[in-house]
Design a protein around this motif. Structure first.
Motif, PDB file in Angstrom:
ATOM      1  N   ALA A 167      -5.089 -38.140  23.253  1.00 44.28           N
ATOM      2  CA  ALA A 167      -4.263 -38.441  22.078  1.00 44.28           C
ATOM      3  C   ALA A 167      -4.229 -37.204  21.189  1.00 44.28           C
ATOM      4  O   ALA A 167      -4.984 -37.097  20.243  1.00 44.28           O
ATOM      5  N   PRO A 168      -3.342 -36.257  21.511  1.00 43.04           N
ATOM      6  CA  PRO A 168      -3.312 -34.996  20.767  1.00 43.04           C
ATOM      7  C   PRO A 168      -3.178 -35.242  19.265  1.00 43.04           C
ATOM      8  O   PRO A 168      -2.348 -36.032  18.842  1.00 43.04           O
ATOM      9  N   GLY A 169      -4.002 -34.563  18.497  1.00 40.21           N
ATOM     10  CA  GLY A 169      -3.922 -34.700  17.049  1.00 40.21           C
ATOM     11  C   GLY A 169      -4.721 -35.862  16.503  1.00 40.21           C
ATOM     12  O   GLY A 169      -4.932 -35.969  15.302  1.00 40.21           O
ATOM     13  N   ALA A 170      -5.151 -36.743  17.375  1.00 38.87           N
ATOM     14  CA  ALA A 170      -5.884 -37.911  16.905  1.00 38.87           C
ATOM     15  C   ALA A 170      -7.287 -37.514  16.464  1.00 38.87           C
ATOM     16  O   ALA A 170      -7.895 -36.602  17.009  1.00 38.87           O
ATOM     17  N   THR A 214      -9.319 -42.753  14.728  1.00 44.58           N
ATOM     18  CA  THR A 214      -8.111 -42.468  15.510  1.00 44.58           C
ATOM     19  C   THR A 214      -6.832 -43.003  14.876  1.00 44.58           C
ATOM     20  O   THR A 214      -5.782 -42.383  14.953  1.00 44.58           O
TER      21      THR A 214
END
Lengths: 301, 301
Positions: free
Chosen positions: B239-242, B207
């Motif tokens: 957590a968008p994009g994580a 992450t």
């Protein structure tokens, strides 16, 4: 002096393949980087404006650096012409790149690796006459996109000859992001063996996800100088979605979370990443940036 | 036996937060994973179908596992009900999760950390009666999103009590992807001290970009068992994009590029990542996948 000494390379390596953003935006970016607390910034390169249009304003940027007297600014050069331009602009801390492979050296600067090595001595002389400092960066220290794997001993040989030729410091660069911890350890051990008492830095790209693992392997070996760029700026134009430099905020988190001081405020590094992301109009690859930062509750909830 | 023993967790941890893809697509994915050469796959979890709709077909998946007799399949369970379902389905290698913090434990399973520990002994008894194998995974081994940092000694304490209660193996999980190498080293040293001769695995998320650095730190300490998922499947919905789990192909590259055998074909791992990426209709976070694979010329030009 921090336990780990990070050089921010966003304004040079991070921006060099991007569309030009304008000198004012660049100065705003540098100001945001200075606010992170970082003490060394690679601010531009003095190379052909046709080859690297986004850094064509090197002189204009150099003229403004007196705004930030506490930061050590450096610039990259690829030959004598660039050295002269840099010195005339008042930038005296220079990094001269030598590719360890002929394939990359020819593609990058139109010279063989040996011809690039031969230029170290005259460049060092010029830099030292101006009271400057010369770092030699051994590029393509692991793999060449044209010639395949680089023999580790070739990197150590170039390092030794750079020092004989007057280089003041060294860096080892994983230019295309293919290194892994065991090879990083091998190459750095060989370089350290020929460079007792010399500053040896490591320049990493996170293209294949190995960046921080390589930094950790190097730290475990005693390396304390690392290049990085906020947000992991600097993706390769030939690998869509691929990461660029290791992200400053991820490097800072790796060390500071374990109690190792970097002198850099991670939240201001995230701010600088968001600023340049807005200027470029694109999402940057840093995972820590995407995750919103370090965990909460954390160092600054 | 490979020098490093990777457990592929894509079908479970990777898919659990995704929209259900259907059992046939999942079996196609498992087949692609088996083709990588991996010898251990965490294939599903026996938990509430309402809580985890994408794994509601655990029984249907379990019924097909006899197709691949050379692979050791395991499943995750959160309590007695899941253990009974798993054993009734013929899955006897189980992983039981104990959160090191009360906040996460309550949110995840509606029990305190101590109440979860108390269940280890009866679960172990049931599993062993069926001739099975029980691994206890200590989740939230570094930070809790509700309670803050986890005391490292708490992780070792749970590990010791798990072994006293009949666990056959242990894993330490950085559930929310906040660990860094110095803390990983600290926690694992404490766990290894109470678990002589016991298999101790490490479950990491990428992450905040620290995944492979943590894996490298653990390898340097002697850890040889790692969880990962192809493509870095398993991003957090909050957590968008994580990133999700560390990417199998990046882990394989880290080791194999340095000459450490994993038994996994990196190109087939990339194929499996592309397959599940198509089924999910989304780009996965792996940098190596985005870069197109290991460098060429490389191990398989």
């Amino acid at each position: 002096m921090s336990a780990v000494d990070i050089r921010e390379v966003g304004p040079r390596d991070g921006l060099q393949i991007e569309e030009p953003i304008g000198t004012d935006a660049k100065l705003e970016f540098i100001d945001a980087l200075v606010a992170t607390g970082v003490k060394r910034i690679e601010v531009t390169s003095f190379v052909s404006p046709r080859a690297v249009p986004s850094l064509a304003d090197a002189e204009a940027v150099a003229a403004e650096l007196k705004r930030w007297p506490d930061v050590e600014f450096s610039a990259l050069v690829a030959g004598m012409g660039g050295v002269k331009r840099a010195l005339a602009s008042g930038v005296t801390r220079l990094e001269y790149v030598v590719s360890a492979s002929d394939g990359h050296s020819q593609a990058n600067v139109g010279r063989s690796s040996e011809e690039s090595i031969a230029l170290i001595a005259p460049i060092a002389e010029l830099v030292h006459e101006a009271g400057g400092h010369l770092e030699v960066i051994v590029a393509i220290a692991f793999d060449c996109p044209f010639d395949g794997p680089t023999p580790p001993q070739r990197v150590a040989e170039i390092a030794a000859r750079a020092l004989e030729s007057g280089a003041d410091a060294l860096a080892v660069a994983d230019t295309i992001g293919t290194a892994t911890p065991i090879r990083v350890t091998d190459v750095l051990q060989r370089v350290l063996a020929v460079a007792p008492g010399v500053d040896v830095g490591l320049h990493l790209h996170d293209t294949r996800g190995q960046g921080l693992a390589n930094a950790w392997a190097a730290y475990s070996l005693g390396i304390r100088q690392f290049d990085s760029s906020v947000g992991g700026l600097g993706g390769c134009p030939f690998a869509p979605g691929a990461s660029g430099n290791i992200a400053t905020e991820e490097l800072v988190y790796m060390f500071e979370d374990g109690g190792v001081d970097t002198g850099i405020d991670i939240h201001r590094a995230l701010d600088a990443a968001r600023l340049i992301s807005r200027h470029l109009g694109k999402t940057l690859p840093s995972g820590l940036l995407a995750a919103g930062g370090p965990p909460v509750p954390g160092p600054r909830p």
